[in-house]
Design an enzyme around this catalytic site. Structure first.
Site, PDB file in Angstrom:
ATOM      1  N   ARG A 147       0.804  -1.227   0.000  1.00  0.00           N
ATOM      2  CA  ARG A 147       0.000   0.000   0.000  1.00  0.00           C
ATOM      3  C   ARG A 147       0.831   1.269   0.000  1.00  0.00           C
ATOM      4  NH1 ARG A 147      -3.413  -3.751   2.070  1.00  0.00           N
ATOM      5  NH2 ARG A 147      -1.500  -4.520   2.938  1.00  0.00           N
ATOM      6  N   THR A 148       1.777   1.355   0.941  1.00  0.00           N
ATOM      7  CA  THR A 148       2.485   2.626   1.137  1.00  0.00           C
ATOM      8  C   THR A 148       3.308   2.986  -0.101  1.00  0.00           C
ATOM      9  OG1 THR A 148       2.571   2.113   3.481  1.00  0.00           O
ATOM     10  CG2 THR A 148       4.002   3.871   2.722  1.00  0.00           C
TER      11      THR A 148
ATOM     12  N   LYS B 267      24.959  -5.683  -2.570  1.00  0.00           N
ATOM     13  CA  LYS B 267      26.422  -5.812  -2.639  1.00  0.00           C
ATOM     14  C   LYS B 267      27.069  -5.161  -1.416  1.00  0.00           C
ATOM     15  CE  LYS B 267      26.347  -5.411  -7.692  1.00  0.00           C
ATOM     16  NZ  LYS B 267      26.690  -4.530  -8.816  1.00  0.00           N
TER      17      LYS B 267
ATOM     18  N   ARG C  76      11.448   3.826   3.470  1.00  0.00           N
ATOM     19  CA  ARG C  76      11.017   2.800   4.421  1.00  0.00           C
ATOM     20  C   ARG C  76      12.224   1.934   4.735  1.00  0.00           C
ATOM     21  NH1 ARG C  76       5.763  -1.039   4.580  1.00  0.00           N
ATOM     22  NH2 ARG C  76       4.956   0.976   5.277  1.00  0.00           N
TER      23      ARG C  76
ATOM     24  N   HIS D 155       5.378   5.963  11.508  1.00  0.00           N
ATOM     25  CA  HIS D 155       4.800   5.892  10.164  1.00  0.00           C
ATOM     26  C   HIS D 155       3.812   7.069  10.042  1.00  0.00           C
ATOM     27  CE1 HIS D 155       3.418   4.333   6.468  1.00  0.00           C
ATOM     28  NE2 HIS D 155       3.023   3.136   6.807  1.00  0.00           N
TER      29      HIS D 155
HETATM   30  C1  NCD Z   1       1.847  -1.104   8.269  1.00  0.00           C
HETATM   31  C2  NCD Z   1       3.336  -0.937   8.231  1.00  0.00           C
HETATM   32  O1  NCD Z   1       4.001  -1.395   7.305  1.00  0.00           O
HETATM   33  O2  NCD Z   1       3.808  -0.311   9.141  1.00  0.00           O
HETATM   34  N1  NCD Z   1       1.188  -1.155   7.077  1.00  0.00           N
HETATM   35  C3  NCD Z   1       1.053  -0.060   6.275  1.00  0.00           C
HETATM   36  O3  NCD Z   1       1.952   0.718   6.062  1.00  0.00           O
HETATM   37  N2  NCD Z   1      -0.153   0.131   5.709  1.00  0.00           N
HETATM   38  C4  NCD Z   1       1.366  -2.022   9.304  1.00  0.00           C
HETATM   39  C5  NCD Z   1       1.825  -3.456   9.287  1.00  0.00           C
HETATM   40  O4  NCD Z   1       2.788  -3.835   8.646  1.00  0.00           O
HETATM   41  O5  NCD Z   1       1.180  -4.219  10.011  1.00  0.00           O
END
Ligand code: NCD
Length: 305
Positions: A56-57, A84, A106, A134
């Site tokens: 999603r993100t 590497k 991320r 997040h």
């Molecule tokens: C979450 C995450 O990756 O922090 N999901 C997200 O970004 N929609 C929550 C999760 O991984 O459970």
């Protein structure tokens, strides 16, 4: 104006509200257009730097940047020189050399986006760092609550489950507190972090007791990939005490909504019946994520040239 979005605590109430209002305008502007694009970030470069899996993100940030007409470069650690042994710093310097105006990152290590912010000239957006934060997820959750319930101030929000490993929980607590909502974290004692007493939230071990007063119940994924020991006796026992099923959902007030950031463990923290019910905002949260991320990119990059 702020330069980076590393933590939900970077946003005061006025700035957070500005993001939510801008997201609503973005939404309106997009729905009136045949071509789903605004020229706002034409000529700017947004890099998506993902060291951890994401559905999603990652897609949401990509869609948001493209709808603002930015050039988007997607980088995933798999298949890059990271395998590497290249360091985060050298990768950052490479992005810098390519003229990234914004880096969406991320990373499995808590704090990685903060480090990155020292090494690049552009804006850094935290898209999830370890078990830490997040912030854009918290913004899209707040946006969804406000859209469904009309306000944030005074709402009772229950955040339920694996708080210990959840960056979503921490960012939500910080942002919701700023915006005047009251948060209760509900989890078994083993899944609450040390020091949770200092968070601006209440805690409870009893989901059934919290539900009748909740306007929002946000279920968290049980993050097995981050668990190095047994935090509860069995999946069945966990679901029995902390899972949301149809019977439990009936304890909620009629207007209450059910949220989940995804990905879900259907049958563990939430049953399919609940996830797919009209109270569930799970699909709306994903749609709102794009508008909110457009608003954040606009906030951080819009004014600069
Ligand atoms: C979450 C995450 O990756 O922090 N999901 C997200 O970004 N929609 C929550 C999760 O991984 O459970």
């Amino acid at each position: 104006m702020i330069r980076h979005l590393l933590s939900a605590a970077d946003l005061d109430a006025a700035t957070a509200t500005f993001v939510l209002d801008t997201a609503r305008e973005m939404d309106a502007a997009m729905s009136n257009r045949e071509v789903k694009k605004l020229p706002t970030l034409r000529g700017r470069t947004v890099v998506n730097l993902f060291y951890e899996d994401s559905t999603r993100t990652r897609i949401s940030f990509e869609a948001a940047a493209k709808r603002l007409s930015a050039d988007v470069i997607n980088f995933s650690a798999k298949g890059s020189s990271v395998s590497k042994g290249e360091s985060l710093k050298d990768t950052a310097l490479t992005l810098q050399a390519m003229g990234a105006d914004a880096v969406v990152v991320r990373h499995p290590a808590s704090g990685a986006p903060h480090r990155l912010a020292h090494w690049v000239n552009g804006s850094v957006l935290n898209a999830g760092d370890g078990t830490h934060e997040h912030p854009t997820q918290a913004l899209l959750d707040a946006y969804t609550m406000r859209a469904r319930l009309g306000r944030l101030a005074g709402l009772n929000v229950a955040i339920v489950g694996d708080v210990l490993h959840s960056r979503v929980a921490r960012s939500n607590v910080l942002l919701l507190h700023t915006l005047g909502a009251k948060v209760t974290l509900v989890a078994p004692p083993t899944l609450l972090p040390v020091g949770v007493g200092a968070w601006p939230a209440e805690t409870s071990y009893h989901l059934d007791a919290v539900l009748p007063d909740a306007d929002v119940v946000m279920m968290l994924r049980v993050q097995r990939e981050r668990m190095d020991q047994a935090y509860f006796p069995s999946a069945r026992e966990y679901s029995r005490r902390y899972g949301l099923d149809a019977a439990r959902m009936r304890r909620l007030p009629d207007h209450a909504i059910v949220m989940h950031p995804g990905p879900m463990n259907r049958g563990m923290e939430i049953t399919p019946e609940v996830a797919d019910s009209p109270r569930s905002t799970i699909v709306e949260q994903v749609a709102n994520g794009v508008s909110v991320r457009m608003a954040v990119l606009y906030l951080l990059l819009g004014g600069k040239s």
